[in-house]
Each structure stands twice: as structure tokens, then as C-alpha cells.
Design a protein around this motif. Sequence first.
Motif: not given
Length: 231
Positions: A167-170, A178-179, A184-185
Amino acid sequence: MAFEASAALRRSVVIADDDVLLREGLASLLDRHGFDVIGLADDGTHLLDLVEKATPDIAVVDIRMPPTHTTEGLGAAREIRRRFPSVAILVLSAFVEVEHAIELLASGERIGYLLKSRVTDVDEFVETIHRVHDGGTVVDPAVVQELVAAHRRRDPLDVLSPREREVLALMAEGRSNAGVAKALWVTEGTVEKHVRSILTKLDLPETDETHRRVLAVLTFLEAASSSTAGS
């Protein structure tokens, strides 16, 4: 998701790139998507003159410009941040240059580093500029991947679970909740729980959530950068 802007809300932009085709192309693209392009520059000196005269909302800057085509754009971005902190900055690069990205992003909020190849995805590029203007820190996914691959030693992120690291990398790529959920579905509510957990585990100061997200991203980048230097 494309952004629309009324005339009253058009954000002013200056663009600096020595490639006239890219410079004019970016100007045309941004004009069509609700931005007010108030100046074009082909080197760092001209860019600083434009920013001093007009104080735009956003500066889009090529990292390599005349005369040496090394880091003139990075130097100009640093000077803009020092003299005109209200100006959001998006630096474009043809290559993944991790050290330059870290140096730039460590300067605070409303900053972004993006590979020029991302410009071909128009909606994503426009959304990135909006996120940077609105207080975000955006890192090109290629830079994030390189940092993650080099991330080997113990660091402040050891308190996070593997999913929280994802999550942190994204988040470091500039994605909204939302992105992240889409990538990550999972549901957006699940992502919100992960984000709250990340902010708590990293013991970030109790400020507004946007600022805490930026601090979390900087913690990620600094830890990964230290790992790169030590490997």
C-alpha cells in the motif's frame, strides 16, 4: 479520471524543456485540459525569470537542459522551491535517476518526479499534475520499483506488514486510496484501514491526513534510498 476546470479555476503553468516539440506538445495538452499555460522556457535561467515574473501555480521542468544537459532542471527546481515555495513542481526525466528523485522529493510537499514516457497516458499525466498541485508527492512507479528492489537492510518500515508495504509503495506512486484499491483488487475501505495503520505504526505527527501521507511516502523513500546507498 479526466479533470475539467472552469475559466475561474484554471491553474497557471510554466513549462521548461529544451525539446521544442515536447514543450509545445505539453503546452497544447495542458491547455486542452483546463490549465492556463502562461510561459514556456528552454533553459533554467529563462524558467526562473518566468516564475519570478508570473508566480505560476505549477512548474513542469525537464531535469536536463542547456548548457550541459545534466542537472540544470533539477537546480532550477531547487531554486524555485527555495524562493517560491507556493509553486508546485513536477520534474520530468527521460531516465530513472533515483538520487535526483530522492533529493527533489525530500524538499517537501507539492512535488513530483515522473518519467517522460508517462506523458503518453494523458489522463494519468493530467491527474498527476492535479495531485502535485493539491499537496501530493508523486514518484514515478519505475523509481518506486527500483527502490523496493534495493530495499534489503533493516529500516523503519520493518514495523509494516507485507500488505502495508504494498500500500505504501503505491501511495509513493501518488495513487489515491481508490487507485490503491483498484491496483490491489480490494475495497477502498480496506485501503483506508491499511493507511491508518501505516500512519500509526510509523508514528507520524497528528496533522492533516494529506501531510501525514506525504511524510509516510518520504519515510519510505528515505529508507529505500539508504538501502540503495548501503548495497
